[in-house]
Design a protein around this motif. Structure first.
Motif, mmCIF file in Angstrom:
data_model
loop_
_atom_site.group_PDB
_atom_site.id
_atom_site.type_symbol
_atom_site.label_atom_id
_atom_site.label_comp_id
_atom_site.label_asym_id
_atom_site.label_seq_id
_atom_site.Cartn_x
_atom_site.Cartn_y
_atom_site.Cartn_z
ATOM 1 N N GLN A 191 -62.092 12.902 31.643
ATOM 2 C CA GLN A 191 -61.081 14.119 31.034
ATOM 3 C C GLN A 191 -62.068 15.145 30.460
ATOM 4 O O GLN A 191 -63.020 14.795 29.834
ATOM 5 N N VAL A 227 -68.137 23.382 36.544
ATOM 6 C CA VAL A 227 -68.453 22.577 37.692
ATOM 7 C C VAL A 227 -70.141 22.868 38.366
ATOM 8 O O VAL A 227 -70.531 21.962 38.785
ATOM 9 N N ILE A 274 -67.318 17.488 43.362
ATOM 10 C CA ILE A 274 -66.593 17.558 41.959
ATOM 11 C C ILE A 274 -65.262 18.140 42.242
ATOM 12 O O ILE A 274 -65.153 19.309 42.741
ATOM 13 N N ASP A 275 -64.327 17.529 41.735
ATOM 14 C CA ASP A 275 -62.684 18.069 41.644
ATOM 15 C C ASP A 275 -62.604 18.168 40.265
ATOM 16 O O ASP A 275 -62.245 17.484 39.410
ATOM 17 N N ALA A 276 -62.211 19.518 39.891
ATOM 18 C CA ALA A 276 -61.791 19.915 38.516
ATOM 19 C C ALA A 276 -60.205 20.101 38.814
ATOM 20 O O ALA A 276 -60.009 21.557 38.602
ATOM 21 N N SER A 277 -59.407 19.253 38.953
ATOM 22 C CA SER A 277 -58.080 19.413 39.079
ATOM 23 C C SER A 277 -57.739 20.435 40.117
ATOM 24 O O SER A 277 -56.810 21.389 39.729
ATOM 25 N N VAL A 337 -70.314 18.311 29.262
ATOM 26 C CA VAL A 337 -68.741 18.827 29.263
ATOM 27 C C VAL A 337 -68.514 18.812 27.790
ATOM 28 O O VAL A 337 -68.042 19.998 27.561
ATOM 29 N N THR A 380 -58.518 19.163 31.062
ATOM 30 C CA THR A 380 -58.192 18.757 32.356
ATOM 31 C C THR A 380 -58.477 17.461 33.002
ATOM 32 O O THR A 380 -59.454 16.955 32.442
ATOM 33 N N ASP A 381 -57.989 16.869 34.116
ATOM 34 C CA ASP A 381 -58.590 15.799 34.823
ATOM 35 C C ASP A 381 -59.849 16.261 35.668
ATOM 36 O O ASP A 381 -59.716 17.308 36.515
ATOM 37 N N TRP A 382 -60.567 15.389 35.624
ATOM 38 C CA TRP A 382 -61.984 15.660 36.542
ATOM 39 C C TRP A 382 -62.175 14.437 37.552
ATOM 40 O O TRP A 382 -61.971 13.224 36.882
ATOM 41 N N GLU A 383 -62.876 14.625 38.464
ATOM 42 C CA GLU A 383 -63.379 13.448 39.224
ATOM 43 C C GLU A 383 -64.609 13.636 40.120
ATOM 44 O O GLU A 383 -64.451 14.744 40.789
ATOM 45 N N LYS A 411 -63.849 27.004 33.965
ATOM 46 C CA LYS A 411 -64.075 25.910 34.814
ATOM 47 C C LYS A 411 -64.811 25.664 35.876
ATOM 48 O O LYS A 411 -65.638 24.829 36.129
#
Length: 290
Positions: free
Chosen positions: A12, A149, A166-169, A38, A16-19, A145
């Motif tokens: 988090q 990234v 990098i996936d920022a929602s 972050v 928001t959700d990140w992966e 955002k």
């Protein structure tokens, strides 16, 4: 190994959700550095926490020293402030809070829409130094955002990561030679897609009126000259070399035609309008479904 077999690091950040996905598992020290990056970003730029630099500027005018990334951020916002006639501005924070999108998440307007103050009247932004002549609520949501990234990508590259996603929602940066297929979400039905993009070595960011929306037709993309949500566009996508640029231009497409923005920036784009029509650049990497 395909990207579907990569290791994922979910977390988090900034609400928001990140992966982050990589071919090899990220080490514990590198994960800690990413999470620290972050936290430092949030401590500077969040208008939703009382201890941030942004919150301090909202309470008391004066000169504030922001992190180094502020220099590029200020230049980009200044350019788009001029191109949009003041409609796109980092001074929109007070307008968002007036409509209920503030630290308390009231999601109820406190009064009629409030135009943002004129940049030249209240703000001086030089490099990483930002000075306010009166209390102001900065909001870098149009670029923040994407900027984070890019900062996380720099950490990964410095650690020797050759390929990563990098996936920022939904805002994506794909680093490496193998393309990934990204569905373009339908602006009125998140369970459907209106097209697909093959993304490799670039960033894809989106902005939509159905995200961060509340109340009767209220959403987060406000016209700084009026304080009202923009009604003409409902969803936009931008593809650029950096996530900050893609993120910012996805919002700018709500105010300025993509053809006009292309005179200043190197990117490709798609805009879906409220009447159901769409416009896109000749070089847009996506395929739209019929």
């Amino acid at each position: 190994m395909s990207v579907t077999d990569w290791e994922g690091f979910p977390f988090q950040g900034i609400g928001t959700d990140w992966e982050i996905s990589t071919p090899l598992l990220l080490t514990a020290p590198l994960r800690a550095r990413l999470l620290d990056r972050v936290e430092r970003f949030d401590a500077a730029w969040s208008r939703f926490r009382a201890d941030s630099l942004i919150a301090g500027m909202a309470r008391k005018p004066g000169r504030y020293r922001f992190p180094d990334e502020a220099a590029a951020l200020g230049r980009l916002y200044s350019t788009l402030y001029g191109l949009t006639g003041g409609a796109m501005t980092p001074l929109i924070g007070g307008s968002l809070e007036q409509l209920g999108y503030g630290p308390g998440y009231a999601l109820q307007p406190a009064g009629p829409p409030l135009p943002a103050p004129a940049w030249e009247s209240v703000l001086s932004w030089s490099g990483a130094d930002v000075a306010a002549r009166e209390p102001v609520v900065l909001d870098i949501g149009a670029a923040g955002k994407g900027l984070l990234v890019d900062l996380l990508a720099a950490e990964l590259e410095a650690a020797g990561a050759g390929s990563f996603i990098i996936d920022a929602s939904g805002d994506l940066l794909a680093h490496g030679p193998e393309p990934i297929s990204v569905a373009l979400e339908h602006p009125y039905n998140p369970e459907q897609a209106i097209g697909v993009v093959e993304l490799a070595g670039r960033a894809l960011c989106a902005s939509a009126a159905n995200r961060r929306s509340w109340g009767d037709g209220l959403h987060h993309v406000l016209d700084g000259t009026t304080g009202w949500p923009v009604r003409t566009a409902v969803a936009t996508w931008a593809v650029a070399d950096t996530a900050m640029l893609a993120d910012t231009l996805a919002t700018a497409l709500f105010f300025v035609p993509g053809t006009a923005l292309q005179e200043e920036f190197d990117f490709s784009w798609l805009t879906v309008f409220s009447d159901g029509s769409a416009a896109y650049s000749a070089a847009f990497e996506g395929t739209l479904f019929s």
